[in-house]
Design a protein around this motif. Structure first.
Motif, PDB file in Angstrom:
ATOM      1  N   SER A 164      -3.100  -3.038  20.477  1.00 49.07           N
ATOM      2  CA  SER A 164      -4.004  -2.942  19.213  1.00 49.07           C
ATOM      3  C   SER A 164      -5.650  -2.649  19.710  1.00 49.07           C
ATOM      4  O   SER A 164      -6.472  -2.205  18.923  1.00 49.07           O
ATOM      5  CB  SER A 164      -4.179  -4.054  18.526  1.00 49.07           C
ATOM      6  OG  SER A 164      -4.606  -5.086  18.902  1.00 49.07           O
ATOM      7  N   LYS A 165      -5.615  -2.747  20.985  1.00 47.83           N
ATOM      8  CA  LYS A 165      -7.046  -2.446  21.763  1.00 47.83           C
ATOM      9  C   LYS A 165      -6.839  -0.897  22.257  1.00 47.83           C
ATOM     10  O   LYS A 165      -7.786  -0.452  23.001  1.00 47.83           O
ATOM     11  CB  LYS A 165      -7.334  -3.268  22.751  1.00 47.83           C
ATOM     12  CG  LYS A 165      -7.539  -4.782  22.223  1.00 47.83           C
ATOM     13  CD  LYS A 165      -7.867  -5.825  23.255  1.00 47.83           C
ATOM     14  CE  LYS A 165      -8.158  -7.215  22.601  1.00 47.83           C
ATOM     15  NZ  LYS A 165      -8.325  -8.175  23.404  1.00 47.83           N
ATOM     16  N   GLY A 173     -11.557  -3.879  11.767  1.00 45.61           N
ATOM     17  CA  GLY A 173     -11.273  -3.327  13.008  1.00 45.61           C
ATOM     18  C   GLY A 173     -11.365  -3.924  14.217  1.00 45.61           C
ATOM     19  O   GLY A 173     -10.914  -3.794  15.114  1.00 45.61           O
ATOM     20  N   ARG A 174     -12.474  -5.177  14.099  1.00 45.12           N
ATOM     21  CA  ARG A 174     -12.693  -6.085  15.139  1.00 45.12           C
ATOM     22  C   ARG A 174     -11.468  -7.046  15.350  1.00 45.12           C
ATOM     23  O   ARG A 174     -11.381  -7.783  16.223  1.00 45.12           O
ATOM     24  CB  ARG A 174     -13.735  -6.823  15.128  1.00 45.12           C
ATOM     25  CG  ARG A 174     -14.995  -5.775  14.883  1.00 45.12           C
ATOM     26  CD  ARG A 174     -15.275  -4.966  16.054  1.00 45.12           C
ATOM     27  NE  ARG A 174     -15.486  -5.786  17.486  1.00 45.12           N
ATOM     28  CZ  ARG A 174     -15.174  -5.125  18.543  1.00 45.12           C
ATOM     29  NH1 ARG A 174     -15.048  -3.791  18.646  1.00 45.12           N
ATOM     30  NH2 ARG A 174     -15.568  -5.854  19.685  1.00 45.12           N
ATOM     31  N   SER A 175     -10.389  -7.028  14.549  1.00 42.76           N
ATOM     32  CA  SER A 175      -9.618  -8.174  14.308  1.00 42.76           C
ATOM     33  C   SER A 175      -8.859  -8.595  15.817  1.00 42.76           C
ATOM     34  O   SER A 175      -8.459  -9.553  16.199  1.00 42.76           O
ATOM     35  CB  SER A 175      -8.355  -7.968  13.434  1.00 42.76           C
ATOM     36  OG  SER A 175      -9.052  -7.889  12.216  1.00 42.76           O
ATOM     37  N   PRO A 176      -8.665  -7.378  16.730  1.00 39.35           N
ATOM     38  CA  PRO A 176      -7.795  -7.630  17.949  1.00 39.35           C
ATOM     39  C   PRO A 176      -8.652  -8.361  18.780  1.00 39.35           C
ATOM     40  O   PRO A 176      -8.418  -9.046  19.844  1.00 39.35           O
ATOM     41  CB  PRO A 176      -7.571  -6.307  18.526  1.00 39.35           C
ATOM     42  CG  PRO A 176      -7.616  -5.241  17.285  1.00 39.35           C
ATOM     43  CD  PRO A 176      -8.580  -5.930  16.402  1.00 39.35           C
ATOM     44  N   GLY A 180       1.161  -1.307   7.616  1.00 39.39           N
ATOM     45  CA  GLY A 180       0.648  -0.490   8.727  1.00 39.39           C
ATOM     46  C   GLY A 180      -0.428  -0.667   9.436  1.00 39.39           C
ATOM     47  O   GLY A 180      -0.465  -1.020  10.609  1.00 39.39           O
ATOM     48  N   TYR A 181      -1.667  -0.952   8.638  1.00 34.82           N
ATOM     49  CA  TYR A 181      -2.996  -1.143   9.262  1.00 34.82           C
ATOM     50  C   TYR A 181      -2.801  -2.484  10.071  1.00 34.82           C
ATOM     51  O   TYR A 181      -3.336  -2.635  11.134  1.00 34.82           O
ATOM     52  CB  TYR A 181      -3.989  -1.327   8.199  1.00 34.82           C
ATOM     53  CG  TYR A 181      -4.402   0.095   8.132  1.00 34.82           C
ATOM     54  CD1 TYR A 181      -5.024   0.999   8.906  1.00 34.82           C
ATOM     55  CD2 TYR A 181      -4.281   0.623   6.510  1.00 34.82           C
ATOM     56  CE1 TYR A 181      -5.538   2.227   8.607  1.00 34.82           C
ATOM     57  CE2 TYR A 181      -4.712   2.007   6.379  1.00 34.82           C
ATOM     58  CZ  TYR A 181      -5.362   2.722   7.418  1.00 34.82           C
ATOM     59  OH  TYR A 181      -5.741   3.880   6.960  1.00 34.82           O
ATOM     60  N   ALA A 182      -1.997  -3.544   9.207  1.00 33.55           N
ATOM     61  CA  ALA A 182      -2.180  -4.925   9.797  1.00 33.55           C
ATOM     62  C   ALA A 182      -1.395  -4.687  11.233  1.00 33.55           C
ATOM     63  O   ALA A 182      -1.748  -5.525  12.435  1.00 33.55           O
ATOM     64  CB  ALA A 182      -1.613  -5.781   8.956  1.00 33.55           C
ATOM     65  N   ARG A 183      -0.236  -4.126  11.127  1.00 36.27           N
ATOM     66  CA  ARG A 183       0.417  -3.931  12.552  1.00 36.27           C
ATOM     67  C   ARG A 183      -0.338  -3.300  13.796  1.00 36.27           C
ATOM     68  O   ARG A 183      -0.326  -3.680  14.870  1.00 36.27           O
ATOM     69  CB  ARG A 183       1.808  -3.248  12.396  1.00 36.27           C
ATOM     70  CG  ARG A 183       2.887  -3.529  13.006  1.00 36.27           C
ATOM     71  CD  ARG A 183       3.947  -2.870  12.435  1.00 36.27           C
ATOM     72  NE  ARG A 183       4.885  -2.475  13.557  1.00 36.27           N
ATOM     73  CZ  ARG A 183       5.849  -1.663  13.407  1.00 36.27           C
ATOM     74  NH1 ARG A 183       6.495  -1.495  12.394  1.00 36.27           N
ATOM     75  NH2 ARG A 183       6.642  -1.391  14.568  1.00 36.27           N
ATOM     76  N   ASN A 184      -1.040  -2.239  13.144  1.00 36.66           N
ATOM     77  CA  ASN A 184      -1.877  -1.560  14.178  1.00 36.66           C
ATOM     78  C   ASN A 184      -3.072  -2.733  14.843  1.00 36.66           C
ATOM     79  O   ASN A 184      -3.472  -2.333  15.892  1.00 36.66           O
ATOM     80  CB  ASN A 184      -2.486  -0.237  13.603  1.00 36.66           C
ATOM     81  CG  ASN A 184      -3.618   0.491  14.446  1.00 36.66           C
ATOM     82  OD1 ASN A 184      -4.533   0.501  14.263  1.00 36.66           O
ATOM     83  ND2 ASN A 184      -2.958   0.734  15.689  1.00 36.66           N
ATOM     84  N   LEU A 185      -3.265  -3.677  13.892  1.00 34.60           N
ATOM     85  CA  LEU A 185      -4.549  -4.612  14.463  1.00 34.60           C
ATOM     86  C   LEU A 185      -3.790  -5.592  15.216  1.00 34.60           C
ATOM     87  O   LEU A 185      -4.370  -6.760  15.332  1.00 34.60           O
ATOM     88  CB  LEU A 185      -5.108  -4.897  13.337  1.00 34.60           C
ATOM     89  CG  LEU A 185      -6.106  -3.788  12.550  1.00 34.60           C
ATOM     90  CD1 LEU A 185      -6.809  -4.157  11.404  1.00 34.60           C
ATOM     91  CD2 LEU A 185      -7.231  -3.352  13.662  1.00 34.60           C
ATOM     92  N   GLY A 186      -2.516  -5.671  15.264  1.00 35.71           N
ATOM     93  CA  GLY A 186      -1.687  -6.523  16.347  1.00 35.71           C
ATOM     94  C   GLY A 186      -1.316  -7.599  15.857  1.00 35.71           C
ATOM     95  O   GLY A 186      -0.823  -8.369  16.308  1.00 35.71           O
TER      96      GLY A 186
END
Lengths: 262, 344
Positions: free
Chosen positions: A83-84, A108-111, B231-237
């Motif tokens: 994610s980063k 978008g900063r979640s990670p 999709g987006y949630a997964r991409n954000l880890g």
């Protein structure tokens, strides 16, 4: 900005695996994508563009071959690490109510945020920078549901920027947009690849625009696999002609391209 | 948190205090406010009044408070995880599971043990509560198992509804073969009430909820990410499968426990989250979750109060009140908001 290879594919096969059968969408893909460049993936519907993008962003596991990101095999990355490294902009439309542009970019900063997802001062600075870079300062306080498709797309790009990943994948970011917005989005991405040194890889159906704006093209076809090159060279050596059965279209494009050169 | 949101929270908290005290104050026996206050602090020796306040009104108010909060949070979580504004605690069959558990105990005890459960009083109450929890948890285990296998949210939702139908069918069969008084006991349970929970059980109920409610706050970031889509949630880890499981588990347990103690309470779980979204104009769960908790508690207290208004004498089922009072309020808020949105 120097270009270095950030993504490399070796003999990659993509497709879907279920309990009973394996569907191969594309096989033996080999190539590299570089930082500081805008790379466009072009192919007809069903040629496997989305599958390739999904495989590269680890939503799908590869059926064979190797993918490495920043010199490290993709499968060695954890969800967290990934994610980063990779930010995505997807075709699925986010149906959000009552969330402001700033909040969405902040996601978008979640990670990087902690347990409650609270943004620190530094996070806010990154969000601001992303918003400014994409040029949507005026939209900042607007609710997502009030935005046009083009504006939404820019917000999602800002989200990907706020994610601070060296690599950004976009699945047909120009679909559904009117022509001026298509041009604007592609120019924006091109500028981001230069200014921020990002590796930007996107799929699109807008061949003419891609020929003009992209640094490098990936032509994808079910039978012939992929052909990679700079637009100029692909046009000249006839790859484009061979690639599309609609030779008329390719011829028109070549003429147009030659006119642009003069 | 924005200042307006903080203000909203404070107002909700104040409304809870007001409604809570009114719940202690109003009822078929009129007790002066000053006396109620002193009874609470143990300073009054009118034994009858003391009994009414401490043994009847206080447990009922506490039950309404935590039940309303629990159902609203569960509703919010389900609406987010299924990305379906009509999802509520009724879906997923969790509540049907509780019904089924109670139906088994109430309707079969007469056949097997020879005595109707409705005759054995307090023991029967405990048995019913346990049966409801077991039934709900069993169905939930089934749902969680299915959730691991099924990809789409809609599929899962449909399977939940199907399980509900099956449970209802079984209940129908049980009812058909049961003596009339047992069926009546089951029907009374099915009406839902904040009044059924008696003194000792209230402490248990409140304690369980005091653990569960804060636990549900641990999912705030997960819920916010789920809003963006898989999709987006997964991409954000985010690990989607695990996240979905955690949220379903959390809301399922909340519904199971509340239903076990109060019977099926409808409407709150569905309506309160919408109300909060409209009032606070946000989809950020850091605000929505506490807001739903407060608004749910407040609304449940208000409904309980109305159910006990002079003239009804506690005879009005709380479910009728939640729907009668709540539905127009929510419809009005949503309608007004739609107008504002189009005016912008």
């Amino acid at each position: 900005m120097t270009r270095t290879e950030t993504i490399s594919l070796k003999g990659l096969s993509t497709g879907y695996r279920s309990k009973h059968k394996t569907t191969v969408v594309a096989r033996d893909l080999t190539g590299a994508i570089c930082s500081g460049e805008l790379t466009c993936l072009i192919g007809a519907n069903g040629s496997g563009k989305s599958t390739l993008l999904r495989t590269l962003s680890a939503f799908l596991s590869p059926l064979g071959g190797e993918i490495s990101l920043l010199g490290r095999p993709l499968r060695d990355y954890s969800d967290r690490e990934l994610s980063k490294v990779i930010g995505v902009v997807l075709t699925e439309r986010v149906s959000l109510q009552n969330m402001t542009v700033e909040e969405l970019v902040g996601m978008g900063r979640s990670p990087y945020t902690g347990f409650w997802g609270r943004l620190s001062k530094e996070d806010h600075a990154q969000v601001d920078a992303a918003i400014t870079m994409v040029g949507i300062d005026n939209l900042r306080g607007r609710m997502i549901q009030t935005l046009s498709d083009g504006e939404r797309q820019k917000v999602m790009i800002a989200k990907a920027l706020a994610q601070e990943t060296p690599i950004i994948f976009l699945d047909e970011p120009t679909a559904f947009l009117d022509y001026p917005s298509k041009v604007e989005i592609l120019h924006l991405l091109h500028r981001l690849s230069r200014e921020a040194g990002k590796t930007i890889f996107l799929s699109t159906h807008d061949l003419e625009l891609a020929l003009q704006i992209a640094d490098r093209l990936w032509l994808m076809d079910r039978e012939r696999g992929i052909r990679i090159g700079v637009p100029d060279e692909l046009v000249r050596d006839g790859s484009l002609d061979r690639f599309f059965d609609h030779t008329e279209l390719a011829r028109r494009i070549r003429i147009k391209f030659e006119m642009l050169e003069k | 948190m924005k200042r307006s949101a903080t203000l909203g929270m404070v107002l909700l908290a104040v409304s809870i205090l007001v409604f809570f005290f009114l719940n202690l104050l109003l009822g078929s026996v009129s007790i002066p406010a000053g006396k109620v206050w002193s009874i609470l602090w143990g300073g009054e020796d009118n034994a009858i009044w003391q009994n009414i306040v401490l043994k009847s009104r206080l447990p009922q108010a506490l039950t309404a408070l935590v039940a309303g909060a629990g159902l609203s949070i569960a509703g919010l979580q389900m609406q987010t995880v299924f990305r379906n504004p009509l999802a509520g605690p009724t879906e997923l069959g969790v509540r049907s599971g509780a019904r089924l558990g109670v139906a088994f105990v109430v309707l079969l005890s007469g056949r097997i043990g020879g005595i109707a459960l409705s005759r054995i009083g307090a023991m029967g109450e405990v048995a019913m509560t346990l049966a409801a929890i077991l039934g709900a948890l069993a169905i939930m285990a089934l749902i969680v198992y299915v959730a691991q296998r099924v990809r789409g949210n809609v599929t899962l939702l449909i399977i939940g509804v199907m399980i509900g139908y099956v449970a209802n069918a079984i209940i129908g069969v049980l009812k058909f073969f049961s003596p009339e008084e047992d069926v009546r006991a089951y029907v009374v349970w099915g009406l839902g009430s904040f009044a059924r929970v008696s003194g000792g059980q209230v402490t248990t109920f409140v304690c369980i909820m005091a653990v569960l409610l804060p636990l549900s706050f641990l999912l705030v970031k997960t819920l916010n990410l789920l809003l963006l889509g898989d999709g987006y949630a997964r991409n954000l880890g985010l690990n989607i499968r695990r996240a979905r499981m955690q949220v379903i588990l959390c809301s399922g347990v909340l519904v199971a426990v509340v239903t076990a103690y109060c019977g099926p309470i409808s409407f709150l779980g569905l309506a309160v989250p919408h109300l909060c979204r409209a009032i606070f104009r946000t989809s950020d769960h850091r605000i929505l979750l506490p807001a739903s908790l407060l608004a749910g508690a407040s609304l449940a207290l208000l409904c309980n109060l109305i159910a006990r208004m002079p003239g009804f004498e506690g005879a009005l089922p709380v479910n009728s009140v939640t729907a009668l009072i709540g539905a127009p309020v929510v419809a009005w808020v949503l309608f007004k908001k739609r107008k504002e949105d189009t005016a912008e």
